[in-house]
Each structure stands twice: as C-alpha cells, then as structure tokens.
Design a protein around this motif. Structure first.
Motif, PDB file in Angstrom:
ATOM      1  N   ILE A  22      28.718  30.041 -21.058  1.00 51.62           N
ATOM      2  CA  ILE A  22      27.559  30.953 -20.965  1.00 51.62           C
ATOM      3  C   ILE A  22      26.499  30.362 -20.039  1.00 51.62           C
ATOM      4  N   LEU A  23      26.249  29.054 -20.167  1.00 56.39           N
ATOM      5  CA  LEU A  23      25.277  28.386 -19.302  1.00 56.39           C
ATOM      6  C   LEU A  23      25.734  28.430 -17.850  1.00 56.39           C
ATOM      7  N   ALA A  24      27.020  28.192 -17.613  1.00 58.16           N
ATOM      8  CA  ALA A  24      27.558  28.204 -16.250  1.00 58.16           C
ATOM      9  C   ALA A  24      27.394  29.578 -15.617  1.00 58.16           C
ATOM     10  N   ILE A  25      27.688  30.632 -16.378  1.00 60.42           N
ATOM     11  CA  ILE A  25      27.534  31.998 -15.867  1.00 60.42           C
ATOM     12  C   ILE A  25      26.062  32.288 -15.573  1.00 60.42           C
ATOM     13  N   GLY A  26      25.174  31.813 -16.434  1.00 67.49           N
ATOM     14  CA  GLY A  26      23.740  31.993 -16.219  1.00 67.49           C
ATOM     15  C   GLY A  26      23.264  31.334 -14.934  1.00 67.49           C
ATOM     16  N   LEU A  27      23.768  30.136 -14.665  1.00 66.92           N
ATOM     17  CA  LEU A  27      23.402  29.436 -13.427  1.00 66.92           C
ATOM     18  C   LEU A  27      23.919  30.183 -12.198  1.00 66.92           C
ATOM     19  N   ALA A  28      25.131  30.721 -12.302  1.00 67.61           N
ATOM     20  CA  ALA A  28      25.688  31.500 -11.189  1.00 67.61           C
ATOM     21  C   ALA A  28      24.835  32.738 -10.930  1.00 67.61           C
ATOM     22  N   PHE A  29      24.379  33.387 -12.001  1.00 68.04           N
ATOM     23  CA  PHE A  29      23.506  34.557 -11.861  1.00 68.04           C
ATOM     24  C   PHE A  29      22.199  34.166 -11.182  1.00 68.04           C
ATOM     25  N   CYS A  30      21.645  33.004 -11.554  1.00 68.11           N
ATOM     26  CA  CYS A  30      20.413  32.517 -10.915  1.00 68.11           C
ATOM     27  C   CYS A  30      20.619  32.271  -9.432  1.00 68.11           C
ATOM     28  N   ALA A  31      21.793  31.748  -9.075  1.00 67.62           N
ATOM     29  CA  ALA A  31      22.099  31.493  -7.659  1.00 67.62           C
ATOM     30  C   ALA A  31      22.098  32.796  -6.865  1.00 67.62           C
ATOM     31  N   VAL A  32      22.717  33.824  -7.429  1.00 68.14           N
ATOM     32  CA  VAL A  32      22.749  35.127  -6.761  1.00 68.14           C
ATOM     33  C   VAL A  32      21.340  35.705  -6.635  1.00 68.14           C
ATOM     34  N   MET A  33      20.530  35.541  -7.663  1.00 67.10           N
ATOM     35  CA  MET A  33      19.164  36.052  -7.629  1.00 67.10           C
ATOM     36  C   MET A  33      18.333  35.332  -6.569  1.00 67.10           C
ATOM     37  N   ILE A  34      18.508  34.014  -6.431  1.00 64.72           N
ATOM     38  CA  ILE A  34      17.789  33.247  -5.405  1.00 64.72           C
ATOM     39  C   ILE A  34      18.113  33.798  -4.021  1.00 64.72           C
ATOM     40  N   LEU A  35      19.400  34.017  -3.756  1.00 62.55           N
ATOM     41  CA  LEU A  35      19.811  34.534  -2.451  1.00 62.55           C
ATOM     42  C   LEU A  35      19.263  35.942  -2.228  1.00 62.55           C
ATOM     43  N   THR A  36      19.274  36.747  -3.263  1.00 62.52           N
ATOM     44  CA  THR A  36      18.786  38.117  -3.147  1.00 62.52           C
ATOM     45  C   THR A  36      17.291  38.150  -2.839  1.00 62.52           C
ATOM     46  N   ILE A  37      16.526  37.339  -3.561  1.00 58.85           N
ATOM     47  CA  ILE A  37      15.070  37.309  -3.373  1.00 58.85           C
ATOM     48  C   ILE A  37      14.695  36.723  -2.011  1.00 58.85           C
ATOM     49  N   GLU A  38      15.359  35.622  -1.644  1.00 56.15           N
ATOM     50  CA  GLU A  38      15.004  34.926  -0.397  1.00 56.15           C
ATOM     51  C   GLU A  38      15.422  35.697   0.853  1.00 56.15           C
ATOM     52  N   THR A  39      16.568  36.384   0.782  1.00 56.23           N
ATOM     53  CA  THR A  39      17.053  37.108   1.967  1.00 56.23           C
ATOM     54  C   THR A  39      16.646  38.576   1.958  1.00 56.23           C
ATOM     55  N   GLY A  40      16.201  39.059   0.800  1.00 57.82           N
ATOM     56  CA  GLY A  40      15.773  40.450   0.716  1.00 57.82           C
ATOM     57  C   GLY A  40      16.904  41.437   0.514  1.00 57.82           C
ATOM     58  N   SER A  41      18.124  40.942   0.304  1.00 56.88           N
ATOM     59  CA  SER A  41      19.255  41.838   0.060  1.00 56.88           C
ATOM     60  C   SER A  41      20.318  41.082  -0.739  1.00 56.88           C
ATOM     61  N   LEU A  42      21.196  41.835  -1.370  1.00 55.11           N
ATOM     62  CA  LEU A  42      22.273  41.213  -2.131  1.00 55.11           C
ATOM     63  C   LEU A  42      23.220  40.460  -1.193  1.00 55.11           C
ATOM     64  N   PRO A  43      23.710  39.277  -1.595  1.00 54.51           N
ATOM     65  CA  PRO A  43      24.704  38.551  -0.780  1.00 54.51           C
ATOM     66  C   PRO A  43      26.068  39.228  -0.926  1.00 54.51           C
ATOM     67  N   LEU A  44      26.282  40.279  -0.133  1.00 57.21           N
ATOM     68  CA  LEU A  44      27.427  41.156  -0.345  1.00 57.21           C
ATOM     69  C   LEU A  44      28.769  40.437  -0.237  1.00 57.21           C
ATOM     70  N   VAL A  45      28.922  39.556   0.748  1.00 58.55           N
ATOM     71  CA  VAL A  45      30.201  38.846   0.899  1.00 58.55           C
ATOM     72  C   VAL A  45      30.453  37.946  -0.298  1.00 58.55           C
ATOM     73  N   ALA A  46      29.425  37.198  -0.695  1.00 61.80           N
ATOM     74  CA  ALA A  46      29.564  36.263  -1.811  1.00 61.80           C
ATOM     75  C   ALA A  46      29.822  36.983  -3.130  1.00 61.80           C
ATOM     76  N   LEU A  47      29.453  38.261  -3.218  1.00 64.32           N
ATOM     77  CA  LEU A  47      29.708  39.036  -4.434  1.00 64.32           C
ATOM     78  C   LEU A  47      31.009  39.836  -4.338  1.00 64.32           C
ATOM     79  N   ALA A  48      31.296  40.388  -3.171  1.00 62.98           N
ATOM     80  CA  ALA A  48      32.478  41.237  -3.014  1.00 62.98           C
ATOM     81  C   ALA A  48      33.771  40.458  -3.239  1.00 62.98           C
ATOM     82  N   LEU A  49      33.811  39.194  -2.795  1.00 56.38           N
ATOM     83  CA  LEU A  49      35.038  38.411  -2.945  1.00 56.38           C
ATOM     84  C   LEU A  49      35.379  38.124  -4.408  1.00 56.38           C
ATOM     85  N   PRO A  50      34.450  37.566  -5.209  1.00 61.05           N
ATOM     86  CA  PRO A  50      34.806  37.333  -6.616  1.00 61.05           C
ATOM     87  C   PRO A  50      34.990  38.610  -7.430  1.00 61.05           C
ATOM     88  N   VAL A  51      34.190  39.647  -7.132  1.00 63.78           N
ATOM     89  CA  VAL A  51      34.326  40.899  -7.890  1.00 63.78           C
ATOM     90  C   VAL A  51      35.686  41.546  -7.615  1.00 63.78           C
TER      91      VAL A  51
END
Length: 315
Positions: free
Chosen positions: A147-176
């Motif tokens: 659960i902690l590991a998944i939470g950290l991964a979610f935080c990583a995605v949020m950091i990229l989203t906030i800093e770049t202003g958009s979802l990291p589509l490649v980094a999300l499309a591959l695992p999904v």
C-alpha cells in the motif's frame, strides 16, 4: 521491453515438478532476455525515422513466423487450433491484442520521439500498477508495504502532473495497457507460447491489411530499401524470440527471482535514454524516479517478507 510477459504461475523444471531453487541455466536465460529488452530502444532507434504505426504493423506480422516455428517445434499447434474454435477464448484473446498493441505502439512512439526516459518510468511503475489492479479487480489483499509503495508511485505521478502541467501519458499508458493485458491473460486458459501465437494470428489480419494499404498508396517503407526491410523483419524476431526465451527461463527460476530481475530491463532503458540518447532528466522526473525506486525497494522487501512468512507457516 514492450512485450513484457506476465509473471508465470509457477516455476517448474523439466520433469514437471516445482523448482525448489534457481538454476544457472535459468539465471543465464533470464539475464539474457532482460538485457535484450533493455537494449531494444537501441534497435528501435535505427528505425525511428519510420512512422510508429508502420513499425508496429511489421512488428506484429514478423513476430508470427518466429512464434510459429517455436509452436511447431514444441508440438503445441493443437492448443492453438483448439483455442481458435472457442469463441469466448477468441474474444478474450482479441481484448488482449488491443492492450498489447497499445503498449507496443506507445513504446515505439516514445523511443522515436525522445520520450525513452518516460518509457523507463512507465515500466518501473508497471509492477506497482499490477498489484493495485489485482487488489481492485481481483480483491487480492495488500500488505502495508505494498500500500505504501502504491502511494509513493501515485505521488510520483502527481509530481510530474503538477510540474509539467499535464499527465505523463507515456509513463501511464505503458503500465496501464500492460497491466490490463496481464489481467486478461489470467482469464485466457492457454499456455504462454500458444497464447502469444494466437494473439499474433488475430493481430496479423489488420496489420497485414494496413501494410498492403501503405505499399499500394506509396506510403510504405518496406520496399524502399533492403535496410528498412531487414530492420522491420527484425522487429518480429526482437518481439518473439525474447518471449520464448523468457518462457523457458521462468521454468528454471523461483518467482521471487523473476520478480527481482524484472527491474533489469527498465534500468537499462533508463541508462540508454540518459547516457546514449542524451534525453534530458529534469528535476521533476528525477524526483519521480526517486519516489518510484523507493517504492520498488519497499515493494520488494514486502514481497520477500510475505514469502518468508508463508514458508514458515507451511513448514
């Protein structure tokens, strides 16, 4: 690595009994296949000037002959024929084809458009997304570490989203896409090699039609030069051969070993992207990688503790 295999259900040796430990041939085979996947961006870079959709179509078409040879040699053609006669299995396999095609297509596009770092991040996220998916869809219980590991991964995605202003589509499309592919594969009652061949057969129809259309309209690149033709045919070998090697390696290794070794490929992809392709590694991405690597350490330690606890209870 855009053809990551699902984790095997069990490891066995040649006599069919579960493997109690790792074997040297298994380690060599697994190391070889993860290095192949790790170096795949170097190969794809050779055809980065070609349209990703055309590369994807050829990757599908030319993987079929290599898979077919293995199926014939292993005497598994009966499994493929039986699957073709079952509509439900064909429907599930067709869904698998959609998600693995998305995975391959996004990966090819990422390498061709200087987003290989994002692809590496996506494949690091992959195991964490898979366990989250298993918890949501299959109602599997998660440990506190997971659960902690998944939470950290979610935080990583949020950091990229906030800093770049958009979802990291490649980094999300591959695992999904691969996570959903792996989930569906659990529902298809067919072996790994036969299943891959069935998927290649299903995908080859649309892929061949697209290739014929490109060549007929003068938009194709296969007939332009011998170099292009050989490289596009090689995409099939680069897809099918590692998968077949992996199928044999998995029989000779423990699941925990396979689980650890799966990080070799995205690590190599990351190094290729930064050291060879010279893709920029901005602070937000570096922060995201730090969180993901921390999450993977926590996830791995949790996995080992769970397995050790089960062994103690079983003993």
């Amino acid at each position: 690595m855009s053809a990551h295999p699902p984790e095997p259900a069990a490891t066995t040796v040649s006599n069919g009994k579960p493997a109690d430990g790792d074997t040297l041939p298994g380690l060599i085979l697994a190391l070889s296949v993860y290095m192949m996947w790790g170096l795949l961006p170097l190969y794809l870079q050779l055809i980065s000037d070609l349209p990703p959709m055309e590369v994807l179509a050829h990757r599908i078409i030319w993987s079929l002959p290599f898979a077919g040879v293995v199926i014939l040699a292993a005497g598994q053609t009966r499994d493929v024929r039986a699957a073709i006669r079952r509509p439900r299995m064909l429907a599930l396999a067709a869904l698998c084809c959609i998600f693995i095609s998305i995975n391959w297509g996004v990966y090819i596009w990422a390498v061709s458009n200087a987003h290989t770092v994002d692809a590496a991040l996506g494949y690091f996220i992959n195991p964490l997304f898979s366990i989250a998916l298993a918890a949501i869809i299959l109602h599997e219980k998660l440990t506190k570490g997971q659960i902690l590991a998944i939470g950290l991964a979610f935080c990583a995605v949020m950091i990229l989203t906030i800093e770049t202003g958009s979802l990291p589509l490649v980094a999300l499309a591959l695992p999904v896409s691969f996570g959903l592919y792996g989930l569906l594969k659990k529902l298809v009652p067919i072996g790994g090699n036969a299943g891959f061949t069935l998927e290649a057969l299903i995908m080859s129809g649309p892929a061949l039609a697209y290739i014929i259309y490109l060549e007929a309209t003068g938009s194709g690149h296969f007939l332009n030069s011998l170099r292009n033709a050989l490289l596009l045919v090689g995409c099939g070998a680069a897809t099918a051969i590692p998968l077949m090697i992996y199928a044999n390696a998995a029989k000779l290794l423990k699941l925990s070993t396979i689980g650890i070794m799966q990080y070799i490929a995205p690590s190599m992809i990351f190094l290729v992207a930064v050291l060879i392709f010279r893709e920029p590694l901005e602070l937000p991405k570096l922060s995201a990688f730090a969180l993901i690597w921390t999450a993977l350490v926590i996830y791995t330690l949790s996995m080992f503790r769970t397995r050790r606890s089960r062994k103690l209870k079983g003993g």
